[in-house]
Design a protein around this motif. Sequence first.
Motif, short mmCIF file in Angstrom:
data_model
loop_
_atom_site.label_atom_id
_atom_site.label_comp_id
_atom_site.label_asym_id
_atom_site.label_seq_id
_atom_site.Cartn_x
_atom_site.Cartn_y
_atom_site.Cartn_z
N ARG A 126 -21.64 -23.01 -110.69
CA ARG A 126 -22.65 -24.08 -110.76
C ARG A 126 -22.64 -24.88 -109.45
O ARG A 126 -23.69 -25.22 -108.90
N PHE A 127 -21.45 -25.14 -108.93
CA PHE A 127 -21.33 -25.89 -107.66
C PHE A 127 -21.95 -25.09 -106.51
O PHE A 127 -22.73 -25.62 -105.72
N ILE A 128 -21.60 -23.81 -106.43
CA ILE A 128 -22.10 -22.99 -105.32
C ILE A 128 -23.63 -22.84 -105.39
O ILE A 128 -24.33 -22.91 -104.38
N SER A 139 -17.15 -17.36 -101.77
CA SER A 139 -18.57 -17.28 -102.14
C SER A 139 -19.39 -16.59 -101.06
O SER A 139 -20.37 -15.90 -101.35
N ARG A 140 -19.00 -16.78 -99.79
CA ARG A 140 -19.65 -16.06 -98.70
C ARG A 140 -19.40 -14.57 -98.85
O ARG A 140 -20.29 -13.74 -98.68
N ARG A 141 -18.15 -14.23 -99.16
CA ARG A 141 -17.76 -12.81 -99.28
C ARG A 141 -18.46 -12.13 -100.42
O ARG A 141 -18.87 -10.97 -100.30
N ASN A 142 -18.57 -12.81 -101.58
CA ASN A 142 -19.18 -12.13 -102.74
C ASN A 142 -20.69 -12.31 -102.78
O ASN A 142 -21.35 -11.89 -103.73
N GLY A 143 -21.26 -12.97 -101.75
CA GLY A 143 -22.72 -13.05 -101.64
C GLY A 143 -23.36 -14.16 -102.46
O GLY A 143 -24.59 -14.29 -102.47
#
Length: 456
Positions: free
Chosen positions: A225-227, A260-264
């Motif tokens: 939710r934050f991302i 989160s960058r890594r998992n898109g």
Amino acid sequence: MKFTNLTRAEEIGANCYLLEAGNSRILLDAGMHPRAAGSQATPDFSVLGGKGFDAMLLTHAHQDHVGCLPVAMRQAPGAPVFMTEATAAIADVMLHNSVNVMMRQREELGLPDYPLFSHREVERLTDEWRMVGLGSRFDLTGQRSSTGAVTCEFFDAGHILGSAGVLIRAEGKSVFYTGDVNFEDQTIMRAAKFPREGIDVLVMETTRGDSPVPEGFTRKAEEARFIAALQAALDEGAPVLVPVFALGKTQELLALLYESRRNGSLRGGFGLYVGGLGAKVTAATDRLRGSAPRRHGDLKLATCLPMEVVGGRDMAQLPVLPRTVYAVSSGMMTENTLSNMLAPRILADPKAHCMFVGYSDPESPAGRVRASAEGDEVVLDARRRPVERRCRVDQFTLSAHSTRAGLLDYAKQLQPKKILLVHGDPPAVSWFARELSRVCPQSEVVVPAPGQPVEL
Ligand SMILES: [Zn+2]
Ligand SMILES: [Zn+2]
């Protein structure tokens, strides 16, 4: 056995407790109050009656547990102070930073007693620090022992790097002090590994007693939710202020952004600013990787994302840029910290977002921003004019503290003879007192009043 609370009020202030057991006096933590100043910011050492103590146990390096360590050590010169290796490394950074903060406050707040200790004193006192590993039982001289009159053992508390709960065995009884604890995995920290039986007296933190979580709440869903909210804000081109503690939350946030960058789930470039102390603690965290339990064991947080480091002197000139995250301390936006200095410009900007990710004291500037509605005037610093809040404010529960249900479950499993409630504001403590009398009817629940010994 006796337990005495050295805090000055029933609150999350300058945590410090005295345990008298097996003819020894043991001090647990020695914090500095995050909001008070001067002598009111220290534990009430007069309770020691000039008799000092034989040893000290430090649970973790947050300011409300470690901030007055040098002042406490003056009460008992030469007494050993036990802590984990990671706590020692971080406490060193935190205490030197605290000297700098107090030197500034001496002028700004007119406090002639400040700093309460010097850089030199911190350097000298680290000689008395004794590093101990998790799960090893030692006596008050630091020798490995399971038979001494008093023995101690640290257990991983899952709260921040190095954090531990401590088990003290003496007089045929066992007392377990949780320190600050989390029973769930965070992004970096793994869940606490605490003893599950054989505890007579449980001394437990109650931070979130007044903060229910919604039905079906999970840390993973809250991270998502934050991302998602952060992605939406960045896509709108917003500057985003995330007030974080330099120790703990900064590193958790960096790991979450990286993951989160890594998992898109977080896409596109964005600017990232991190505060100076946050960067120092992050560097220490990277040096300690491998020596303390955590997830993402190999990840170097300081270089996992492009970021700029900012200090107090840069703050006035720091540009508030679109598509940029400002992850600066303190988490409670305390006066004279980076997040407080940046807040007027963020609050006044209708395009900006302010995202809270952890606990804030309701009386702190962060507490006031969280309670405000758009258009409200918010006091960020009593010496300055209030600021009209025009930015968007979002709140997320990515706390480093256990949910109240988690702590209640733990107590229920242990069924100790006595439960002492500490480290909470009065509504939080009251909630636990009420619920514990229901789920642990056999346990005597005590709220140790400041300065009043409790017979264990
Ligand atoms: Zn803490
Ligand atoms: Zn704490």
